[in-house]
Structures are given as C-alpha cells and as structure tokens.
Design a protein around this motif. Structure first.
Motif, short mmCIF file in Angstrom:
data_model
loop_
_atom_site.label_atom_id
_atom_site.label_comp_id
_atom_site.label_asym_id
_atom_site.label_seq_id
_atom_site.Cartn_x
_atom_site.Cartn_y
_atom_site.Cartn_z
N ASN A 45 -8.33 10.00 1.96
CA ASN A 45 -9.15 9.49 0.86
C ASN A 45 -9.80 8.13 1.14
OD1 ASN A 45 -6.71 8.08 0.76
ND2 ASN A 45 -6.80 7.81 -1.46
N PHE A 46 -9.69 7.65 2.40
CA PHE A 46 -10.31 6.35 2.71
C PHE A 46 -11.24 6.43 3.91
CE2 PHE A 46 -6.12 6.72 4.63
CZ PHE A 46 -6.38 6.44 5.97
N MET A 47 -11.47 7.63 4.43
CA MET A 47 -12.37 7.84 5.55
C MET A 47 -13.20 9.08 5.32
SD MET A 47 -10.14 7.14 9.04
CE MET A 47 -11.21 8.23 10.00
N ASP A 48 -14.41 9.08 5.84
CA ASP A 48 -15.25 10.27 5.78
C ASP A 48 -14.95 11.18 6.97
OD1 ASP A 48 -16.57 9.36 3.50
OD2 ASP A 48 -18.06 8.25 4.69
N GLY A 49 -15.17 12.46 6.80
CA GLY A 49 -15.04 13.40 7.90
C GLY A 49 -13.62 13.89 8.11
N GLU A 50 -13.52 15.00 8.86
CA GLU A 50 -12.23 15.61 9.14
C GLU A 50 -11.53 14.94 10.31
OE1 GLU A 50 -12.58 20.23 7.64
OE2 GLU A 50 -12.99 19.78 9.76
N ILE B 233 0.87 -1.17 0.00
CA ILE B 233 0.00 0.00 0.00
C ILE B 233 0.91 1.22 0.00
CG2 ILE B 233 -1.88 1.21 1.17
CD1 ILE B 233 -2.66 -1.60 0.37
N ARG B 234 0.87 2.00 -1.10
CA ARG B 234 1.76 3.17 -1.22
C ARG B 234 1.00 4.43 -0.78
NH1 ARG B 234 6.10 1.40 -4.65
NH2 ARG B 234 7.22 3.22 -3.84
N PHE B 235 1.73 5.38 -0.20
CA PHE B 235 1.08 6.63 0.21
C PHE B 235 1.87 7.82 -0.31
CE2 PHE B 235 3.82 5.42 3.77
CZ PHE B 235 4.51 6.59 4.05
N GLY B 236 1.14 8.94 -0.50
CA GLY B 236 1.72 10.15 -1.08
C GLY B 236 0.82 10.65 -2.20
N ASP B 237 1.22 11.71 -2.86
CA ASP B 237 0.41 12.28 -3.94
C ASP B 237 0.14 11.23 -5.02
OD1 ASP B 237 0.49 14.65 -2.59
OD2 ASP B 237 2.11 15.50 -3.80
N HIS B 238 -1.12 11.15 -5.43
CA HIS B 238 -1.56 10.28 -6.52
C HIS B 238 -1.29 8.80 -6.19
CE1 HIS B 238 -1.84 14.08 -8.60
NE2 HIS B 238 -0.53 14.26 -8.52
N SER B 239 -1.38 8.43 -4.90
CA SER B 239 -1.12 7.05 -4.50
C SER B 239 -2.34 6.46 -3.82
CB SER B 239 0.08 7.01 -3.54
OG SER B 239 1.24 7.47 -4.20
N ASP B 240 -2.17 5.25 -3.26
CA ASP B 240 -3.29 4.56 -2.62
C ASP B 240 -3.86 5.36 -1.45
OD1 ASP B 240 -2.87 2.30 -4.31
OD2 ASP B 240 -1.25 1.64 -2.98
N LEU B 241 -2.99 5.91 -0.62
CA LEU B 241 -3.40 6.69 0.55
C LEU B 241 -2.92 8.12 0.39
CD1 LEU B 241 -2.35 4.20 3.43
CD2 LEU B 241 -4.43 4.20 2.04
N GLN B 242 -3.84 9.07 0.63
CA GLN B 242 -3.50 10.48 0.44
C GLN B 242 -4.13 11.34 1.53
OE1 GLN B 242 -4.18 11.99 -3.63
NE2 GLN B 242 -4.51 9.86 -4.26
#
Length: 454
Positions: free
Chosen positions: A258-263, A233-242
């Motif tokens: 980008n994988f959870m709702d709310g602040e 699972i990669r993270f960073g700009d334009h990745s799986d986690l952002q």
C-alpha cells in the motif's frame, strides 16, 4: 578494520602500558585462533575452554597483539573482561566509521528479512550484513568489526534467548531503524509467555535515538511495551503497512503493497515471505532506494540456506524444505502455504513434522495445537518424529486414516531416524510433494540430503 594498537588500547582503557609496543594497524579481530592471520587482533573468550589457552597458537599464526584478562609476556591489552572489550570496541568502530545500522529481530523471519533488506539496500549503498547466525552478544560485535570501513548501511540481525539480550545488542549497535518481524513462541522455555517475548523484542528500541523508526506487527500483545520516543510503524491487516493482491504459486509470490506502485515478484513461496519483503521494501523506500531497484533486488533474491526452499528428490518428487528452525507460528504458516499449493497431477501431499524445541512446560500442548492446520482433505500422509510431538501424532490418527499417520521416536535413549527415512522412501512417489519442518537439532536436513541422493 583499520584500527591501531594504541587507539584500541585507549578505547578499552588498558590497564597496562602499551606504549612499550610499537603502534601498528591491526587488520581484523578474531576470537577463534584458527582464523588468525598476520597482523590480527586476538580476543580470547571463555566458552567450553578459556580462550586464553589459545594465545600462544594465535601468536604462532601471526597475531600482532591480544586482548587479555591476565598479564602476559607478549604484546597485549590488559582488560577486566574480554567479551565486554569486544563489545566496546565494536561500538567505537561504529561511531568512528559513521555507518548506519538497520536492526532486525523477530521470533520468525528475521534472517530472511535481514537478507532482503541487505539486497535492497545494496542496489544503492555499500552494504554489509550479519553472516550466518552471528546474531548474539559475540556474533553481533564480531559482525560490526568485520564490516568494511566504507560500509554505508549495516544490516544487523539480533537474536534473543533471554530477556535483556536484545537490550545489550541495541545499546552496542545504536540502530537508526529497527524491524520486528513477529512476536511468536520461539524460546518460550526461557521466557514463560509471549508477553515476555514481546517485551524482550521491543528492547530493540533501547539503543535507538529519539524519533528513530521502529517497524513492528499490529499485534496487541506488544501494546503494553511500546517505546515512547520512537516513531512506530505497524504492519498487518488494517495497519500502516499492508500486503495486498497476493497471488501465491508453488515457488513464487506476486503481490502489491500500500506504499508503492506496481507488483513485486518474489522467487520464494510462503505468504509470510510477502510480509518480509514488504518490510524490506519499506526500509529501502525510506532510505531512498528507487522503486524499480527494490523490485529488481527482490526478484533476484538469494536467501541464506536452509530457509524455505523447494528441492528435488532423486525420485523426482518435490521437497519443500524448511528445516532450519521451528516454532508453532512458523509451523502453522508453512503448513498453510503447503496446503494451499495445488498438488502435482497424480501426486500426493506428504508432511514430515519434527519436534519444536525450547517451548517450555507448554511444549506438548503447543505441538498438539498444530492439529488445526492438518486437513485430511488436502494432506495424504503425515509422518511425525521426536518426543513432544507424539501427542499431535495421536490426535492426527483420530482424523486421518490410521495407515496414513506414522510416528518415529527421538529422545535421550532412542532415535528411530533410519526407520523414519525408510518410511519416507516407501511412501514418497515420483509425482508427490513433501514438506519437512522441525527444529534444527532434529536434523531433518539429513533427511532432505538422503532424499536428494536417493
């Protein structure tokens, strides 16, 4: 710990007959004789002195049995290597208890991320974590053996000074999920290049079962060393986690992922901490922690001391203390954060930077590279302290007014700390903000303490 003498002897394949000693439950394991209490197991390790020298003291304090590389007249478990025995016992304890291991490493941010993951998981599970900096070949097995036997999730920090360190730790801990926060320049002196650092960090997968999850940056420097058997699972700009919609203030962050709702609200500064919190959120979500519990844990975060922390000088000035450790990536990030925070009304922005250690032959050049993060339109006064950082001070004096750049030496012969302290007190006004950043051995923590005292 709840392990028995004869059980431990069997695990360690004792070279002596321990059945002549009554079987008993051992309360905990210690390698420091000063910490021994009644009913403990002592493991003597070789450091500045041979731990075997302290076996008599351990028994005086109530030690029930000791591991030993020598035959003794006291209850002992004879082995070839006491450190290997400690590591083998830790691996056995993990397997016996069935606690799940989440491993964290990285050139920067690993302790903060470990703390965040622990706090998130602790909302739902019985959770234990690496205490302090116990993240090496001694500290990691010690942490495992001190985890309560009913621990469900064990969050282990893994450090590396040399290639192969994390391979060993991963093989002991057998993590089901691992996190790499950053491929930076920490300990570059021992690795020679960021590629070798990345190679070493990715050894965290060596002890993982196939299809275990590995979270790592979307940094192409890792691509040549990616494991084949784990889910990446990669993270960073334009990745799986952002991280998205980040709003940064003086002492907090608000952002979305980008994988959870709310602040998500975080009571610390530095947008890199938003990335750390994102990783903790993903780990929590993957392991079944409700979204609201994740947000609550992060909003009430308690970090290990001496990480990025706002404090108050006796004069009233704001101190941004980040004095635990330093590498070029971390220094650039904290300077970016400090520069982006609005100045106090009527106040200046002052920066104190000290040497970054263990950068090897490129140390001076890596220090000089920080010049791109120092803006004369934002920062008022720069104060440098150390030896390798002198070249950066000279570069800064070319773009800042010369009376706004100060350098104080610290090397093997000279330490101008007192002059440094006096200069900081001279320039620091009651409405100012001051950032302090450097490696732990530069002792900027003492400077923070002196400013707090006044």
């Amino acid at each position: 710990m709840n392990l028995h003498l004869h059980e431990i002897a069997s695990v360690l394949k004792a070279k002596n007959d321990v059945t002549r000693y009554p079987d008993c439950t051992l309360n905990k394991v210690e390698f420091d004789s000063r910490l021994i209490e009644q009913g403990d197991l002592f493991v003597p390790l070789k450091g500045a002195r041979d731990g075997h020298d302290f076996i008599p003291i351990a028994f005086e304090k109530g030690c029930a049995v000791t591991v030993s590389e020598k035959n003794l007249d006291v209850p002992h478990i004879l082995v070839d290597d006491c450190l290997a025995a400690l590591q083998e016992l830790a691996a056995y304890y993990l397997a016996k208890t069935g606690m799940e291991v989440i491993a964290v490493t990285g050139s920067n941010g690993k302790t903060t991320t470990k703390d965040m993951i622990h706090d998130v998981l602790a909302t739902t599970y019985k959770t234990y974590k690496t205490q302090g900096n116990y993240n090496n070949e001694i500290g990691l097995p010690y942490t495992i053996l001190h985890a309560p036997e009913d621990t469900e999730k064990l969050v282990l920090e893994m450090g590396q000074d040399h290639l192969g360190d994390i391979h060993l730790l991963s093989e002991i801990a057998k993590p089901s999920l691992s996190v790499i926060t950053l491929f930076g320049e920490a300990h570059l002196e021992f690795f020679g290049s960021r590629e070798e650092i990345a190679k070493g960090k990715l050894q965290i997968a060596d002890g993982m079962a196939p299809r275990g999850k590995l979270l790592l940056p979307a940094d192409p420097i890792a691509d040549a060393f990616l494991p084949e058997k784990q889910e990446l699972i990669r993270f960073g700009d334009h990745s799986d986690l952002q991280v998205t919609s980040l709003v940064e203030s003086k002492d907090s962050l608000t952002f979305t992922v980008n994988f959870m709702d709310g602040e998500i609200y975080l009571p610390v500064t530095g947008k890199y901490n938003a990335t750390n919190a994102m990783l903790a959120s993903y780990v929590g979500k993957w392991l079944g922690v409700p979204d609201e519990a994740i947000r609550s844990a992060l909003a009430n975060l308690q970090l290990t001391r001496n990480r990025t922390e706002w404090k108050k000088a006796a004069t009233g000035a704001d101190i941004l203390s980040d004095v635990y450790n330093a590498n070029p990536t971390a220094m650039r990030l904290i300077l970016e954060t400090f520069s982006s925070i609005p100045a106090n009304e009527g106040g200046k922005k002052i920066v104190v930077l000290a040497d970054m250690k263990e950068l090897g032959q490129e140390s001076v050049a890596l220090h000089e590279g920080i010049i791109s993060s120092l803006s004369p339109t934002v920062l008022d006064t720069l104060i440098f302290y150390g030896e390798a950082i002198e070249g950066l001070a000279q570069l800064a004096s070319q773009i800042f007014p010369t009376d706004k750049v100060h350098f104080f030496k610290k090397d093997g012969q000279i330490d101008q700390f007192d002059d440094l302290l006096q200069e900081v007190k001279n320039v620091l006004g009651d409405k100012d903000q001051i950032l302090l950043k450097g490696s732990n051995s530069m002792n900027l923590a003492k400077l923070v303490e002196e400013l707090e005292k006044g």
